[in-house]
Design an enzyme around this catalytic site. Structure first.
Site, PDB file in Angstrom:
ATOM      1  N   LYS A 139       0.850  -1.198   0.000  1.00 29.01           N
ATOM      2  CA  LYS A 139       0.000   0.000   0.000  1.00 29.01           C
ATOM      3  C   LYS A 139       0.875   1.234   0.000  1.00 29.01           C
ATOM      4  O   LYS A 139       1.842   1.309   0.752  1.00 29.01           O
ATOM      5  CB  LYS A 139      -0.854  -0.021   1.286  1.00 29.01           C
ATOM      6  CG  LYS A 139      -1.692   1.193   1.531  1.00 29.01           C
ATOM      7  CD  LYS A 139      -3.150   0.902   1.227  1.00 29.01           C
ATOM      8  CE  LYS A 139      -4.004   2.136   1.155  1.00 29.01           C
ATOM      9  NZ  LYS A 139      -3.772   2.974  -0.023  1.00 29.01           N
TER      10      LYS A 139
ATOM     11  N   LYS B  92       5.613   2.316   8.380  1.00 25.88           N
ATOM     12  CA  LYS B  92       4.395   3.004   8.855  1.00 25.88           C
ATOM     13  C   LYS B  92       3.288   2.004   9.145  1.00 25.88           C
ATOM     14  O   LYS B  92       2.637   2.056  10.183  1.00 25.88           O
ATOM     15  CB  LYS B  92       3.874   3.937   7.752  1.00 25.88           C
ATOM     16  CG  LYS B  92       4.326   5.347   7.872  1.00 25.88           C
ATOM     17  CD  LYS B  92       3.765   6.173   6.731  1.00 25.88           C
ATOM     18  CE  LYS B  92       4.910   6.844   6.025  1.00 25.88           C
ATOM     19  NZ  LYS B  92       4.505   7.800   5.005  1.00 25.88           N
TER      20      LYS B  92
ATOM     21  N   LYS C 266       4.881   2.033  -3.231  1.00 22.34           N
ATOM     22  CA  LYS C 266       4.931   3.451  -3.603  1.00 22.34           C
ATOM     23  C   LYS C 266       5.063   3.566  -5.107  1.00 22.34           C
ATOM     24  O   LYS C 266       5.610   2.667  -5.752  1.00 22.34           O
ATOM     25  CB  LYS C 266       6.131   4.140  -2.934  1.00 22.34           C
ATOM     26  CG  LYS C 266       5.973   5.635  -2.815  1.00 22.34           C
ATOM     27  CD  LYS C 266       5.007   6.013  -1.689  1.00 22.34           C
ATOM     28  CE  LYS C 266       4.743   7.493  -1.646  1.00 22.34           C
ATOM     29  NZ  LYS C 266       4.020   7.869  -0.414  1.00 22.34           N
TER      30      LYS C 266
ATOM     31  N   THR D 239      -3.904  13.018   7.293  1.00 25.17           N
ATOM     32  CA  THR D 239      -2.461  13.107   7.554  1.00 25.17           C
ATOM     33  C   THR D 239      -2.206  14.221   8.565  1.00 25.17           C
ATOM     34  O   THR D 239      -1.497  14.027   9.562  1.00 25.17           O
ATOM     35  CB  THR D 239      -1.692  13.378   6.244  1.00 25.17           C
ATOM     36  OG1 THR D 239      -1.989  12.322   5.342  1.00 25.17           O
ATOM     37  CG2 THR D 239      -0.193  13.436   6.473  1.00 25.17           C
TER      38      THR D 239
ATOM     39  N   ASN E  33      -1.487  19.569   0.991  1.00 26.58           N
ATOM     40  CA  ASN E  33      -2.482  18.782   1.727  1.00 26.58           C
ATOM     41  C   ASN E  33      -2.087  18.610   3.189  1.00 26.58           C
ATOM     42  O   ASN E  33      -2.877  18.889   4.097  1.00 26.58           O
ATOM     43  CB  ASN E  33      -2.656  17.421   1.034  1.00 26.58           C
ATOM     44  CG  ASN E  33      -3.631  16.541   1.786  1.00 26.58           C
ATOM     45  OD1 ASN E  33      -3.278  15.949   2.794  1.00 26.58           O
ATOM     46  ND2 ASN E  33      -4.861  16.481   1.315  1.00 26.58           N
TER      47      ASN E  33
ATOM     48  N   SER F 259      -6.556   5.683   4.982  1.00 24.17           N
ATOM     49  CA  SER F 259      -6.625   4.951   3.711  1.00 24.17           C
ATOM     50  C   SER F 259      -7.030   3.496   3.975  1.00 24.17           C
ATOM     51  O   SER F 259      -7.822   2.912   3.232  1.00 24.17           O
ATOM     52  CB  SER F 259      -5.271   4.952   3.004  1.00 24.17           C
ATOM     53  OG  SER F 259      -5.174   6.034   2.117  1.00 24.17           O
TER      54      SER F 259
HETATM   55  P1  NAD Z   1       1.321  18.744  -1.770  1.00 23.98           P
HETATM   56  O1  NAD Z   1       1.786  18.589  -3.177  1.00 23.98           O
HETATM   57  O2  NAD Z   1      -0.139  18.889  -1.502  1.00 23.98           O
HETATM   58  O3  NAD Z   1       2.063  20.007  -1.092  1.00 23.98           O
HETATM   59  C1  NAD Z   1       3.459  20.140  -1.040  1.00 23.98           C
HETATM   60  C2  NAD Z   1       3.819  21.502  -0.480  1.00 23.98           C
HETATM   61  O4  NAD Z   1       5.242  21.609  -0.381  1.00 23.98           O
HETATM   62  C3  NAD Z   1       3.366  22.670  -1.368  1.00 23.98           C
HETATM   63  O5  NAD Z   1       3.012  23.768  -0.571  1.00 23.98           O
HETATM   64  C4  NAD Z   1       4.631  22.967  -2.163  1.00 23.98           C
HETATM   65  O6  NAD Z   1       4.665  24.301  -2.666  1.00 23.98           O
HETATM   66  C5  NAD Z   1       5.693  22.749  -1.094  1.00 23.98           C
HETATM   67  N1  NAD Z   1       7.016  22.521  -1.660  1.00 23.98           N
HETATM   68  C6  NAD Z   1       7.355  21.808  -2.752  1.00 23.98           C
HETATM   69  N2  NAD Z   1       8.669  21.883  -2.975  1.00 23.98           N
HETATM   70  C7  NAD Z   1       9.195  22.654  -1.991  1.00 23.98           C
HETATM   71  C8  NAD Z   1      10.490  23.104  -1.666  1.00 23.98           C
HETATM   72  N3  NAD Z   1      11.548  22.806  -2.429  1.00 23.98           N
HETATM   73  N4  NAD Z   1      10.641  23.873  -0.553  1.00 23.98           N
HETATM   74  C9  NAD Z   1       9.566  24.204   0.198  1.00 23.98           C
HETATM   75  N5  NAD Z   1       8.324  23.828  -0.073  1.00 23.98           N
HETATM   76  C10 NAD Z   1       8.138  23.047  -1.146  1.00 23.98           C
HETATM   77  O7  NAD Z   1       1.936  17.500  -0.988  1.00 23.98           O
HETATM   78  P2  NAD Z   1       1.410  16.839   0.358  1.00 23.98           P
HETATM   79  O8  NAD Z   1       0.446  15.763   0.019  1.00 23.98           O
HETATM   80  O9  NAD Z   1       1.039  17.884   1.335  1.00 23.98           O
HETATM   81  O10 NAD Z   1       2.750  16.113   0.834  1.00 23.98           O
HETATM   82  C11 NAD Z   1       3.794  16.823   1.494  1.00 23.98           C
HETATM   83  C12 NAD Z   1       4.702  15.811   2.167  1.00 23.98           C
HETATM   84  O11 NAD Z   1       3.920  15.025   3.078  1.00 23.98           O
HETATM   85  C13 NAD Z   1       5.379  14.820   1.227  1.00 23.98           C
HETATM   86  O12 NAD Z   1       6.635  14.467   1.723  1.00 23.98           O
HETATM   87  C14 NAD Z   1       4.438  13.611   1.285  1.00 23.98           C
HETATM   88  O13 NAD Z   1       5.086  12.411   0.928  1.00 23.98           O
HETATM   89  C15 NAD Z   1       4.079  13.662   2.753  1.00 23.98           C
HETATM   90  N6  NAD Z   1       2.848  12.915   3.035  1.00 23.98           N
HETATM   91  C16 NAD Z   1       1.647  13.331   2.537  1.00 23.98           C
HETATM   92  C17 NAD Z   1       0.524  12.588   2.834  1.00 23.98           C
HETATM   93  C18 NAD Z   1      -0.837  13.016   2.349  1.00 23.98           C
HETATM   94  O14 NAD Z   1      -1.823  12.352   2.711  1.00 23.98           O
HETATM   95  N7  NAD Z   1      -0.965  14.087   1.600  1.00 23.98           N
HETATM   96  C19 NAD Z   1       0.608  11.422   3.600  1.00 23.98           C
HETATM   97  C20 NAD Z   1       1.844  11.036   4.094  1.00 23.98           C
HETATM   98  C21 NAD Z   1       2.962  11.798   3.795  1.00 23.98           C
END
Ligand code: NAD
Length: 420
Positions: free
Chosen positions: A76, A100, A112, A196, A227, A354
């Protein structure tokens, strides 16, 4: 905990993950064979996706799917659309998903996926072709009882809807359980979009308790406003904390009196971009080093390294992003007395809900948001307590403790199946 040479910091997320996996397995009493099996995904697929662009040209995109280990159950994990996706990153992310799921006691191994592309520069039609093309290319190895994808960086519920539709067409039956993070009307779970961030908020609350920090009035900095980061900023703001800094890929905003999170949420775009609307910005590096109580990296990898770890002023760092802190930086922060809640625990709320979504799809019986939140709270609390107590009992940092807790069950299942 062992780490790479201090002078040559290990910024490759796969090799730095392997260092911790090795240490965790060795402390659990497992030998080389178990490490050899778990240091890389069991299965790794590279695919090519031709897309007819709006200007009439054809672009061929590269995608990956990694399945770390399926001894516990189906794999997953999310699918990332990003120009910087690499094989090693996808492999490391699949290992983190295994850990996790192990910590949260979910009946899954880690998976992934990723496609090298930049959806910010693509039309809706082009993104839809990538989503559908990716599913066609990986359809042989995924499915509700094999490998269940989900959203990740720059993929959202709309992308999940296209992917679910494509998979259902290929299989010729409705398959909501093929993918999670779907819109509610297509079998998504209540609360998945904020899950999250809710999980991160629960970790912050528990970490604040053990560090004797009153959350009311505490100063919070969040890197990334997508997100994970934006909802987290909102939850912290609503719980009485002062969010003094946020950022996106283009810069950061800072206000000692606390930012107006509701207004920023209204103005951010679907990729989590908001700082472009402001003139007075600071850099992401300056943001990380702000004087605050709680720092939440919620953007990308390798943000806290041995270059800046000494200058981090927060007392608690909760990793919402995957891999934002290098092993060397983890050591520096832990030695300074910072409580670092690692990604594999901090952001587990997403995969936990999820899992709830998948259970609801399989049963055809849907829960209320209250039920989802209560169950999430219970699993997150238990996960935090288990990892925290392991780290205290063994006098090790929270990341190594999390890897030990997360890998224990998988290694046991592998032994029982007679694989090693
Ligand atoms: P997203 O695409 O919704 O948002 C990412 C954010 O990070 C945006 O604001 C973007 O502008 C910013 N960003 C991108 N590059 C950057 C940089 N170089 N410097 C600073 N900011 C930067 O992504 P998300 O879903 O919020 O995921 C963010 C992190 O959380 C990732 O590492 C993802 O793997 C992790 N994550 C997300 C979820 C989820 O459910 N969304 C779950 C587990 C882990």
């Amino acid at each position: 905990m062992t780490s790479g040479e201090p002078s040559a910091e290990n910024l490759n997320v796969l090799t730095s993950t392997q260092v911790v996996v090795k240490e965790a397995l060795s402390r659990l009493g497992y030998g080389k064979e178990m490490y050899d099996l778990l240091k890389e995904p069991l299965r790794f697929l590279t695919v090519r996706i031709p897309v007819h662009m709006d200007d009439g040209s054809v672009n061929v995109f590269t995608g990956y799917r990694a399945q770390h280990n399926d001894a516990i159950g189906p794999t997953k994990g999310g699918i990332r659309f990003h120009p910087d996706v690499t094989e090693d990153e996808v492999k490391a992310l699949s290992i983190w998903m295994s850990i996790k799921c192990g910590i949260a006691n979910l009946p899954y191994g880690g998976g992934k996926g990723g496609v090298i592309c930049d959806p910010r520069e693509m039309s809706f039609k082009e993104q839809e072709q990538i989503a559908r093309g990716y599913v066609r290319a990986i359809s042989q190895i995924v499915g509700p009882t094999k490998d269940i994808p989900a959203p990740d960086v720059m993929t959202n519920s709309q992308v999940m809807a296209w992917m679910m539709d494509e998979y259902s067409r290929i299989r010729e039956f409705d398959s909501p359980g093929f993918i999670t993070g779907k819109p509610i009307v297509l079998g998504g779970s209540q609360g998945r979009d904020t899950s999250t961030a809710r999980g991160v908020a629960i970790c912050i609350r528990e970490a604040a308790k053990v560090q004797n920090i009153d959350l009311k009035g505490s100063r919070v900095v969040v890197q990334g406003f997508g997100n994970a980061g934006s909802y987290l900023a909102k939850f912290m703001h609503d719980s009485g904390a002062k969010v003094i800094g946020i950022s996106d890929a283009y810069g950061a905003l800072h206000d000692e009196n606390g930012l107006d999170i509701d207004s920023l949420l209204e103005r951010r775009d679907s990729f989590g971009t908001v700082t472009k609307l402001f003139k007075n910005t600071i850099s992401n590096q300056e943001l990380l080093e702000l004087n605050c109580d709680i720092l939440v990296p919620a953007a990308i990898e390798n943000q806290i390294t041995q270059q800046n770890a000494d200058r981090i002023q927060a007392k608690i760092v909760v990793e919402a992003a995957n891999g934002p802190t290098t092993p060397d930086a983890t050591k520096i922060l832990t030695d300074k007395g910072v409580l670092l809640v690692p990604d594999v625990l901090g952001n587990a709320g997403g995969v936990i809900v999820s899992y709830f979504e998948w259970v609801q799809n399989n049963q055809g019986f849907y829960w209320t948001e209250k039920e989802v939140m209560e169950r999430l709270e219970e699993v997150m609390m238990h996960s935090f307590e288990t990892v925290y107590h392991t780290s205290q009992a063994r006098t090790i940092d929270m990341r190594l403790a999390a890897y030990m807790v997360g890998l224990r069950r998988m290694a046991e299942a592998i032994e029982l199946r007679g694989w090693v």
